[in-house]
Design an enzyme around this catalytic site. Structure first.
Site: not given
Ligand code: NAD
Length: 244
Positions: A87, A139, A152-156
């Site tokens: 998480n 996300s 962040y978007a790439a990680s999610k």
């Protein structure tokens, strides 16, 4: 109680969504190992209130070299985890052309590489025991992208790829792997957003409110429990209908 006799490892358990997951798991009878970078202020009270079923691991998920050892020790202490919830997550927002390589890497390390490292250690043991549920906190941004959040978007998005690949590798051993994709949830992560941004986001949510950590924890509980025994490799959006 749907998690009676289950042992769970939850990262980012000190506050926000991870805290709500930890509290719900405890309420449903699980024994929980919470992990966070620092210790929450009320840790002693929380451990006392949990009647011996809450343990704490202090670890920096960006220190990938040390992580597998720490988790390996916890695994031994627990005698195996039935549930792993990856998480913990961070943001370091900026437009791509202003984002430093360092800020890109840091977000990828904590949000994605740490989930990979934990899944390897905990998942290997689940395979051996022919049972387990891994839940990765993605996300909606990982599905749809978001300006200012490329790292962040790439990680999610990466977490979704990890989820589906691992689900394929482990399904024959009765280990399930799913992701939850929250929308806009009221926690420290979103508290600092300007009011104008919050208003714009609320306009896009059909259910007309921000999500609560409890809304997300309920979805995680479902995926952790036997109620979802025939579900693997899925991404469950919990976003008030933001994306349909
Ligand atoms: P939060 O900032 O309130 O809590 C983050 C948790 O992660 C804390 O417990 C913190 O200690 C832990 N953490 C951060 N960096 C760490 C590190 N290096 N090592 C160990 N622990 C670390 O965040 P939140 O809103 O509760 O978010 C939880 C998860 O949900 C994150 O993965 C986030 O990306 C995801 N998410 C949140 C929202 C939202 O709107 N809040 C939306 C979609 C997805």
């Amino acid at each position: 109680m749907v998690l009676e006799n289950k042992k769970a490892l939850v990262t980012g358990a000190s506050r926000g969504i991870g805290r709500a997951i930890t509290d719900l798991f405890l309420a449903e009878g699980a024994e929980v190992w919470g992990l966070s970078a620092g210790e929450p202020e009320d840790l002693v009270a929380r451990i006392g209130g949990a009647g011996g079923r809450l343990h704490w691991l202090r670890a920096d998920l960006s220190d990938l070299g040390a992580l597998e050892g720490i988790i390996g020790e916890a695994l031994k202490e627990a005698g195996g985890f039935d549930i792993l919830v990856n998480n913990a997550g961070i943001t370091k927002d900026n437009l791509v052309f202003r984002m430093t390589l360092d800020d890109f890497r840091k977000v990828l390390d904590v949000n994605l590489s740490a989930a990979f490292a934990l899944s390897r250690v905990v998942g290997r043991d689940m395979i051996r025991r022919r049972s387990g549920s891994i839940i990765n906190m993605s996300s909606v941004v990982g599905i749809h992208g978001n300006g200012g959040q490329a790292n962040y978007a790439a990680s999610k998005a990466g977490l979704i790829g990890l989820t589906k690949s691992l689900a394929r590798e482990t399904a024959s051993r009765n280990v399930r792997v799913n992701a939850v994709a929250p929308g806009f949830v009221g926690t420290d992560m979103t508290a600092g957003l300007p009011d104008k941004v919050k208003e714009t986001m609320l306009e896009q949510i059909p259910l007309k409110r921000m999500g609560t950590p409890g809304d997300i924890a309920a979805a995680v509980l479902f995926l952790a429990s036997d109620a979802s025994a025939y579900i693997t490799g899925q991404v469950l959006a919990v976003d008030g209908g933001m994306f349909m």
